[in-house]
Scaffold this active site. Sequence first.
Site, PDB file in Angstrom:
ATOM      1  N   SER A 142       0.862  -1.183   0.000  1.00  0.00           N
ATOM      2  CA  SER A 142       0.000   0.000   0.000  1.00  0.00           C
ATOM      3  C   SER A 142       0.893   1.227   0.000  1.00  0.00           C
ATOM      4  CB  SER A 142      -0.876   0.021   1.257  1.00  0.00           C
ATOM      5  OG  SER A 142      -1.528   1.279   1.425  1.00  0.00           O
ATOM      6  N   TYR A 155      -2.270  -0.704  10.323  1.00  0.00           N
ATOM      7  CA  TYR A 155      -2.429  -1.079   8.912  1.00  0.00           C
ATOM      8  C   TYR A 155      -1.139  -0.795   8.153  1.00  0.00           C
ATOM      9  CZ  TYR A 155      -3.781  -0.632   4.012  1.00  0.00           C
ATOM     10  OH  TYR A 155      -3.834  -0.748   2.632  1.00  0.00           O
TER      11      TYR A 155
END
Length: 267
Positions: A142, A155
């Site tokens: 990501s 995350y």
Amino acid sequence: MRLQNKVVVVTGGGSGIGRELVRQLLARGARVAAVDLNPSALEETAALAGAPPERLSTHRVDVGDQAAVAALPAQVLAQHGVVDGVINNAGIIQPFVTLVQLDDAAIERVMRVNFWGTLYMTRAFLPHLLTRPEAHLVNISSMGGFLPVPGQTIYGASKAAVKLLTEGLYAELLETPVRVSVVFPGAVGTDIAAHSGVTIAGQSERRQRAKVLPPARAAQIILDGVERNRFRILVGPDARLMDRLYRLSPERAVRLIQRRMRDLLSS
């Protein structure tokens, strides 16, 4: 790796980028094993794809369940005979809260799906990929894996772990038939928050303001990168911009994303 006539496993294939990866792989002539925790989402993907069972198989698996993942290669091989590629796309986000507000269960769940799920899948399928004349392993990290996003610290940590895991694998596999890609999506218009059990008030309005990338375009960029054997695949103009900025000035990049997230979540 050219995708035509290859067999590719895609996790998170029931929705979002994963669903588009399944559909576009089929359009490029590949056979696909779609993996997801949600069987009804897999059924919807299969219905939208309209491919016969010999080209598309569906597998209900929790990627964070090591035993279930260990049993998956045999199921895929029974259906398709070989495995040429794996795209570890399944992932979830955390609630948008600071680290001190995040409970242990949420931390464990994010790490179990995002990092351990990717690791379990890689360890289960890599021996099979190594037997092929050419193969490809793709791990979806990501933009948050190289740039910290306030309210998504765990995350980001999970995706940073995926980044370093994949980069290590790239180095280890350079002299083998297996190519390796790490993918850094920016903002993509998926329902990852809902699938993660996270509620974000005004999400649709924020998505419009943020000018997020459609999942179909994200999948196209990823697969184009795979066919070109790209090591790093940046998905979206925001990912490309922040990658450059973070390399030039990490502190400036962090402050910029902090302001943007503050404004986005407070409006």
